[in-house]
Motif scaffolding. Structure first.
Motif, PDB file in Angstrom:
ATOM      1  N   ARG A  54     124.171 -29.817 -14.319  1.00 41.52           N
ATOM      2  CA  ARG A  54     122.879 -30.488 -14.247  1.00 41.52           C
ATOM      3  C   ARG A  54     121.900 -29.510 -13.597  1.00 41.52           C
ATOM      4  O   ARG A  54     122.192 -28.956 -12.544  1.00 41.52           O
ATOM      5  N   PRO A  55     120.752 -29.269 -14.229  1.00 42.64           N
ATOM      6  CA  PRO A  55     119.806 -28.293 -13.674  1.00 42.64           C
ATOM      7  C   PRO A  55     119.179 -28.786 -12.367  1.00 42.64           C
ATOM      8  O   PRO A  55     118.980 -29.989 -12.181  1.00 42.64           O
ATOM      9  N   PHE A  67     129.061 -29.697 -18.197  1.00 42.32           N
ATOM     10  CA  PHE A  67     127.747 -29.074 -18.142  1.00 42.32           C
ATOM     11  C   PHE A  67     127.275 -29.066 -16.697  1.00 42.32           C
ATOM     12  O   PHE A  67     127.747 -29.833 -15.873  1.00 42.32           O
ATOM     13  N   ALA A 103     122.213 -23.834 -22.331  1.00 41.37           N
ATOM     14  CA  ALA A 103     122.827 -25.162 -22.361  1.00 41.37           C
ATOM     15  C   ALA A 103     122.327 -25.963 -23.559  1.00 41.37           C
ATOM     16  O   ALA A 103     123.103 -26.664 -24.214  1.00 41.37           O
ATOM     17  N   TRP A 115     117.086 -32.819 -18.616  1.00 35.79           N
ATOM     18  CA  TRP A 115     118.512 -33.145 -18.614  1.00 35.79           C
ATOM     19  C   TRP A 115     118.724 -34.651 -18.718  1.00 35.79           C
ATOM     20  O   TRP A 115     119.597 -35.114 -19.429  1.00 35.79           O
ATOM     21  N   ASP A 159     114.361 -29.329 -16.119  1.00 32.46           N
ATOM     22  CA  ASP A 159     114.478 -28.774 -17.463  1.00 32.46           C
ATOM     23  C   ASP A 159     115.800 -28.037 -17.655  1.00 32.46           C
ATOM     24  O   ASP A 159     116.240 -27.272 -16.801  1.00 32.46           O
ATOM     25  N   THR A 160     116.428 -28.273 -18.797  1.00 29.91           N
ATOM     26  CA  THR A 160     117.705 -27.668 -19.146  1.00 29.91           C
ATOM     27  C   THR A 160     117.452 -26.262 -19.682  1.00 29.91           C
ATOM     28  O   THR A 160     116.526 -26.050 -20.463  1.00 29.91           O
ATOM     29  N   ASP A 161     118.281 -25.285 -19.278  1.00 29.14           N
ATOM     30  CA  ASP A 161     118.055 -23.916 -19.744  1.00 29.14           C
ATOM     31  C   ASP A 161     118.421 -23.765 -21.222  1.00 29.14           C
ATOM     32  O   ASP A 161     119.134 -24.579 -21.791  1.00 29.14           O
TER      33      ASP A 161
END
Length: 84
Positions: A58-59, A56, A69, A23, A64-66
């Protein structure tokens, strides 16, 4: 744009969507493109770019961003002419 930003763009535009996109790298890319990034409630992040505002998540706890997203960001960037 730096080499790191180009690498992030490549990961965002990878097919199938990559699960290895951090992210913080996405945020750095958005700042480079001229985005205004603001903190919102909880893990939400407001992004103003291309005359639009997007929110959005934030993870956490992992950085790591899914895939969902990443796909949403890819579609938004592509719609506005940003490609690797």
């Amino acid at each position: 744009m730096t080499r790191k930003h180009h690498k992030t763009l490549e990961l965002i535009f990878a097919h199938p969507p990559s699960v290895k996109v951090k992210w913080r790298d996405i945020e750095a890319l958005l700042w480079t493109l001229g985005a205004e990034v603001t903190e919102r409630e909880g893990s939400r992040v407001g992004v103003r770019l291309f005359g639009e505002r997007r929110v959005f998540h934030r993870p956490h706890p992992l950085p790591d961003t899914d895939k969902g997203a990443v796909a949403s960001i890819r579609k938004w960037l592509e719609k506005n002419g940003v490609k690797p």
